[in-house]
Design a protein around this motif. Sequence first.
Motif, PDB file in Angstrom:
ATOM      1  N   LEU A   1       1.323  -0.990  -0.203  1.00 44.03           N
ATOM      2  CA  LEU A   1       0.251   0.040   0.049  1.00 44.03           C
ATOM      3  C   LEU A   1       0.979   1.300  -0.636  1.00 44.03           C
ATOM      4  CD1 LEU A   1      -2.739   0.943   0.141  1.00 44.03           C
ATOM      5  CD2 LEU A   1      -2.122   1.057   2.828  1.00 44.03           C
ATOM      6  N   LEU A   2       1.408   1.209   1.103  1.00 45.42           N
ATOM      7  CA  LEU A   2       2.667   2.633   0.813  1.00 45.42           C
ATOM      8  C   LEU A   2       4.361   2.385  -0.525  1.00 45.42           C
ATOM      9  CD1 LEU A   2       4.633   1.833   4.490  1.00 45.42           C
ATOM     10  CD2 LEU A   2       2.949   3.890   3.571  1.00 45.42           C
TER      11      LEU A   2
ATOM     12  N   SER B   1       2.279   1.605  -3.106  1.00 44.62           N
ATOM     13  CA  SER B   1       1.189   2.174  -4.062  1.00 44.62           C
ATOM     14  C   SER B   1       0.755   3.763  -4.386  1.00 44.62           C
ATOM     15  CB  SER B   1       0.261   1.327  -4.349  1.00 44.62           C
ATOM     16  OG  SER B   1      -0.457   1.756  -3.117  1.00 44.62           O
ATOM     17  N   LYS B   2       1.268   3.880  -3.356  1.00 40.53           N
ATOM     18  CA  LYS B   2       0.478   5.535  -2.594  1.00 40.53           C
ATOM     19  C   LYS B   2       1.763   6.884  -3.048  1.00 40.53           C
ATOM     20  CE  LYS B   2      -2.978   5.704  -0.245  1.00 40.53           C
ATOM     21  NZ  LYS B   2      -4.402   6.013  -0.809  1.00 40.53           N
TER      22      LYS B   2
ATOM     23  N   THR C   1       1.070   8.707  -6.280  1.00 39.20           N
ATOM     24  CA  THR C   1      -0.563   9.488  -6.675  1.00 39.20           C
ATOM     25  C   THR C   1      -0.178  10.557  -5.080  1.00 39.20           C
ATOM     26  OG1 THR C   1      -1.798   8.081  -4.409  1.00 39.20           O
ATOM     27  CG2 THR C   1      -1.355   7.456  -7.432  1.00 39.20           C
ATOM     28  N   GLU C   2       0.641  10.362  -4.140  1.00 35.92           N
ATOM     29  CA  GLU C   2       0.359  11.008  -2.757  1.00 35.92           C
ATOM     30  C   GLU C   2       1.278  12.779  -3.160  1.00 35.92           C
ATOM     31  OE1 GLU C   2      -1.035  11.898  -0.602  1.00 35.92           O
ATOM     32  OE2 GLU C   2      -2.106   9.289  -1.018  1.00 35.92           O
TER      33      GLU C   2
ATOM     34  N   GLN D   1       4.969  11.720   0.055  1.00 34.92           N
ATOM     35  CA  GLN D   1       5.830  10.849  -0.217  1.00 34.92           C
ATOM     36  C   GLN D   1       7.349  10.790   0.588  1.00 34.92           C
ATOM     37  OE1 GLN D   1       6.452  10.431  -4.493  1.00 34.92           O
ATOM     38  NE2 GLN D   1       4.866  12.039  -4.978  1.00 34.92           N
TER      39      GLN D   1
ATOM     40  N   ILE E   1       6.069   8.498   3.557  1.00 36.45           N
ATOM     41  CA  ILE E   1       6.079   7.356   2.986  1.00 36.45           C
ATOM     42  C   ILE E   1       7.597   6.595   2.633  1.00 36.45           C
ATOM     43  CG2 ILE E   1       5.507   5.658   1.361  1.00 36.45           C
ATOM     44  CD1 ILE E   1       2.579   7.554   0.639  1.00 36.45           C
TER      45      ILE E   1
END
Length: 201
Positions: A15-16, A18-19, A22-23, A28, A31
């Motif tokens: 999940l991290l 994939s983020k 988009t973030e 970012q 993350i």
Amino acid sequence: PVGAVGILRAGLIPLLISKLKTEPDEIQELILDTLSNSLRVEASEALATGAIAILKEKLTHTSVAIKSKAAWALLEIGTHPEGKSRLWEEVIPVLVSLLEDTDPEVQASAAGALMFATVKPQGRFAALGAEAIPPLLKLVAEETSKARLSAIKALTMLAEVPEGRKTLLGHTDTFQRCLSDPCEAVTRAARTAISVIQWKP
């Protein structure tokens, strides 16, 4: 470390990763910090989720912080056996280009990641092919460089290859100057580098 284990156990790594696509930049950065701490513990899930490709993309980001943190995350991946072999295949040329970045943090992270990527013979050949020696020598020569220690260690790895040793034989004076460095780790690494470069079969 307990928090990093918790993130791994909760299955948050995919999940991290994939983020990261988009973030906004400031998220970012958080993350990437979180990933680095988790990757220190375990990297297999991140590798299976395509982390290297995404982190490689972040190495060319316009944000200095994101570039530096992505290189640091790759450094953590490189501390794991599977990560080392994947690094040489995919990111060594980009890491070499970052050695000449204008930001010292980016240079230091890239040199650290290269140091781990060149532990394996394939990594050494890939780094030599990407012409890593000149920018690494430049970092060694800069007394204030944050990347100095990692650069010396990466060059020591490259001196294990005959082609690398031959090139570095003409630059032992760069390492000799490091022998009077106030940092003991730098002097020790320089001594090792000189002995590897001057080794005769």
